[in-house]
Enzyme design. Structure first.
Site, mmCIF file in Angstrom:
data_model
loop_
_atom_site.group_PDB
_atom_site.id
_atom_site.type_symbol
_atom_site.label_atom_id
_atom_site.label_comp_id
_atom_site.label_asym_id
_atom_site.label_seq_id
_atom_site.Cartn_x
_atom_site.Cartn_y
_atom_site.Cartn_z
ATOM 1 N N ALA A 97 0.869 -1.176 0.000
ATOM 2 C CA ALA A 97 0.000 0.000 0.000
ATOM 3 C C ALA A 97 0.908 1.230 0.000
ATOM 4 O O ALA A 97 2.069 1.146 0.404
ATOM 5 C CB ALA A 97 -0.887 -0.021 1.239
ATOM 6 N N GLU B 24 -0.417 -9.242 -0.400
ATOM 7 C CA GLU B 24 -1.842 -9.473 -0.125
ATOM 8 C C GLU B 24 -2.662 -9.466 -1.417
ATOM 9 O O GLU B 24 -3.587 -10.256 -1.575
ATOM 10 C CB GLU B 24 -2.348 -8.399 0.852
ATOM 11 N N GLU C 160 5.223 -4.897 7.002
ATOM 12 C CA GLU C 160 4.538 -3.797 7.708
ATOM 13 C C GLU C 160 5.109 -3.551 9.098
ATOM 14 O O GLU C 160 5.128 -2.427 9.583
ATOM 15 C CB GLU C 160 3.035 -4.110 7.823
HETATM 16 N N1 CAA Z 1 4.661 3.179 -0.642
HETATM 17 C C1 CAA Z 1 5.055 4.344 -1.201
HETATM 18 N N2 CAA Z 1 6.189 4.459 -1.932
HETATM 19 C C2 CAA Z 1 6.948 3.368 -2.073
HETATM 20 C C3 CAA Z 1 6.602 2.126 -1.514
HETATM 21 C C4 CAA Z 1 5.381 2.049 -0.769
HETATM 22 N N3 CAA Z 1 4.942 0.910 -0.238
HETATM 23 N N4 CAA Z 1 7.568 1.220 -1.821
HETATM 24 C C5 CAA Z 1 8.477 1.872 -2.565
HETATM 25 N N5 CAA Z 1 8.117 3.171 -2.726
HETATM 26 C C6 CAA Z 1 8.828 4.221 -3.448
HETATM 27 C C7 CAA Z 1 10.024 4.740 -2.672
HETATM 28 O O1 CAA Z 1 9.602 5.702 -1.712
HETATM 29 C C8 CAA Z 1 10.862 5.311 -3.775
HETATM 30 O O2 CAA Z 1 10.318 6.563 -4.129
HETATM 31 P P1 CAA Z 1 11.305 7.848 -4.331
HETATM 32 O O3 CAA Z 1 12.139 7.481 -5.541
HETATM 33 O O4 CAA Z 1 10.356 8.970 -4.594
HETATM 34 O O5 CAA Z 1 12.117 7.972 -3.111
HETATM 35 C C9 CAA Z 1 10.599 4.360 -4.941
HETATM 36 O O6 CAA Z 1 9.393 3.675 -4.626
HETATM 37 C C10 CAA Z 1 11.701 3.316 -5.107
HETATM 38 O O7 CAA Z 1 11.855 2.666 -3.857
HETATM 39 P P2 CAA Z 1 13.278 2.512 -3.118
HETATM 40 O O8 CAA Z 1 14.175 3.661 -3.465
HETATM 41 O O9 CAA Z 1 13.001 2.283 -1.670
HETATM 42 O O10 CAA Z 1 13.828 1.186 -3.831
HETATM 43 P P3 CAA Z 1 14.835 0.114 -3.230
HETATM 44 O O11 CAA Z 1 15.191 -0.789 -4.354
HETATM 45 O O12 CAA Z 1 15.939 0.776 -2.480
HETATM 46 O O13 CAA Z 1 13.977 -0.712 -2.145
HETATM 47 C C11 CAA Z 1 12.032 -1.904 -1.340
HETATM 48 C C12 CAA Z 1 12.913 -1.523 -2.555
HETATM 49 C C13 CAA Z 1 12.836 -2.819 -0.408
HETATM 50 C C14 CAA Z 1 10.819 -2.633 -1.873
HETATM 51 C C15 CAA Z 1 11.629 -0.619 -0.579
HETATM 52 O O14 CAA Z 1 11.079 0.313 -1.513
HETATM 53 C C16 CAA Z 1 10.597 -0.833 0.498
HETATM 54 O O15 CAA Z 1 10.928 -1.315 1.565
HETATM 55 N N6 CAA Z 1 9.343 -0.444 0.242
HETATM 56 C C17 CAA Z 1 8.267 -0.495 1.238
HETATM 57 C C18 CAA Z 1 7.754 -1.905 1.452
HETATM 58 C C19 CAA Z 1 6.684 -1.909 2.532
HETATM 59 O O16 CAA Z 1 6.915 -1.549 3.669
HETATM 60 N N7 CAA Z 1 5.457 -2.321 2.157
HETATM 61 C C20 CAA Z 1 4.328 -2.369 3.059
HETATM 62 C C21 CAA Z 1 3.488 -1.121 2.924
HETATM 63 S S1 CAA Z 1 2.188 -0.994 4.114
HETATM 64 C C22 CAA Z 1 0.962 -2.031 3.542
HETATM 65 O O17 CAA Z 1 1.049 -2.613 2.490
HETATM 66 C C23 CAA Z 1 -0.238 -2.141 4.448
HETATM 67 C C24 CAA Z 1 -1.260 -3.170 4.063
HETATM 68 O O18 CAA Z 1 -1.237 -4.270 4.576
HETATM 69 C C25 CAA Z 1 -2.327 -2.870 3.128
#
Ligand code: CAA
Length: 258
Positions: free
Chosen positions: A66, A112, A132
């Site tokens: 998300a 999910e 998360e």
């Molecule tokens: N939400 C918003 N933006 C996101 C995102 C997310 N879930 N995942 C990645 N992005 C964005 C980053 O902010 C980044 O944007 P900018 O270039 O503007 O900074 C872009 O995508 C590229 O991401 P990274 O620079 O972080 O890429 P990376 O290769 O270094 O890392 C990754 C990849 C490990 C997947 C990392 O992006 C990450 O950890 N993302 C978040 C994963 C996460 O926590 N997901 C759970 C979300 S909460 C949820 O889903 C709740 C639910 O149950 C419904």
């Protein structure tokens, strides 16, 4: 903001392919992207010409969850009243078969989303996880329930509590993924499975999906009742008559969907 569609949709005969298209944000599932996805899924669910739907992602992610930026400052009441996450249930309610072609990260809401699909094919580069916990929340779109049913309580608990990801091969070994494909053949494999399903009676496919889903979502007693009801119901269809006649006459069936 880019003018690119958030979901790219294409139709190949009886198959619809939906590509999540926010690659610069690793296809983070913003409310607008989810609304777009639901709109396409419900449109194809209602279209008699479409028999199976594939969901995949553009770039290096299926979906990284998300959209954290869209939720960071939300209050619980805003999360509740906006239906931001609750409306994802409409994805799981699609009656036609949905195949996830997981091309990269399937994290949080991305994992999910894959688990709301009926068949999960993964590229060798895919990674699955519920991270998360790393941002102070827990899965909210079914992760604690569907992952536990797919992997068993101990593996699911470890993933949900540590936020650790697993590879496509690990996911396949433990039953979360149907099979792993080289990245370049992932979509063709999804098309192949979709075509195979598309050749069956769509009524039987729909009622079979409902019955198999019941195994994960209800008690065995209720599931058995749904299975038997759907089994009987199909004897009201022309496709049942045609399918059995074709078998007896040693020819391929010609299913009409009635
Ligand atoms: N939400 C918003 N933006 C996101 C995102 C997310 N879930 N995942 C990645 N992005 C964005 C980053 O902010 C980044 O944007 P900018 O270039 O503007 O900074 C872009 O995508 C590229 O991401 P990274 O620079 O972080 O890429 P990376 O290769 O270094 O890392 C990754 C990849 C490990 C997947 C990392 O992006 C990450 O950890 N993302 C978040 C994963 C996460 O926590 N997901 C759970 C979300 S909460 C949820 O889903 C709740 C639910 O149950 C419904």
């Amino acid at each position: 903001m880019s003018n690119e569609p958030l979901v790219i949709s294409s139709v190949e005969g009886p198959i619809a392919i939906l590509t999540l298209n926010r690659p610069q944000a690793l296809n983070a599932l913003s409310p607008a992207l989810i609304d777009n996805l639901i709109r396409h899924l419900e449109m194809y669910d209602a279209d008699d010409l479409i028999r199976a739907i594939i969901i995949t992602g553009a770039g290096r992610a299926f979906a990284a969850g998300a959209d954290i930026k869209a939720m960071a400052n939300a209050t619980p009441i805003e999360m509740l009243t906006s239906g931001m996450i609750a409306r994802w249930a409409r994805i799981a309610a699609i009656r036609k078969p949905v195949i996830a072609a997981v091309n990269g990260y399937a994290l949080g809401g991305g994992c999910e989303l894959a688990m709301m699909c009926d068949i999960i094919l993964a590229s060798e580069t895919a990674q699955f996880g519920q991270p998360e916990i790393n941002i102070g929340i827990i899965p909210g779109a079914g992760g604690t329930q569907r992952l536990t049913r797919a992997l068993g309580p101990y593996r699911a608990m470890e993933m949900v509590l540590t936020g650790a990801t697993i590879s496509a091969h690990e996911a396949a070994a433990h039953g979360l993924v149907n099979r792993v494909c080289p990245p370049e053949t992932l979509l063709d494999e999804a098309r192949r499975v979709a075509q195979t399903i598309a050749a069956k009676s769509p009524l039987a496919v729909q009622l079979a999906k409902e019955a198999v889903r019941a195994a994960a979502e209800t008690t065995v007693r209720e599931g058995l009742a749904i299975e038997l009801r759907n089994f009987y119901l199909l004897f009201a269809s022309e496709d049942q008559k045609e399918g059995m006649r074709a078998f007896i006459e040693k020819r391929a069936p010609n299913f009409s969907g009635r």
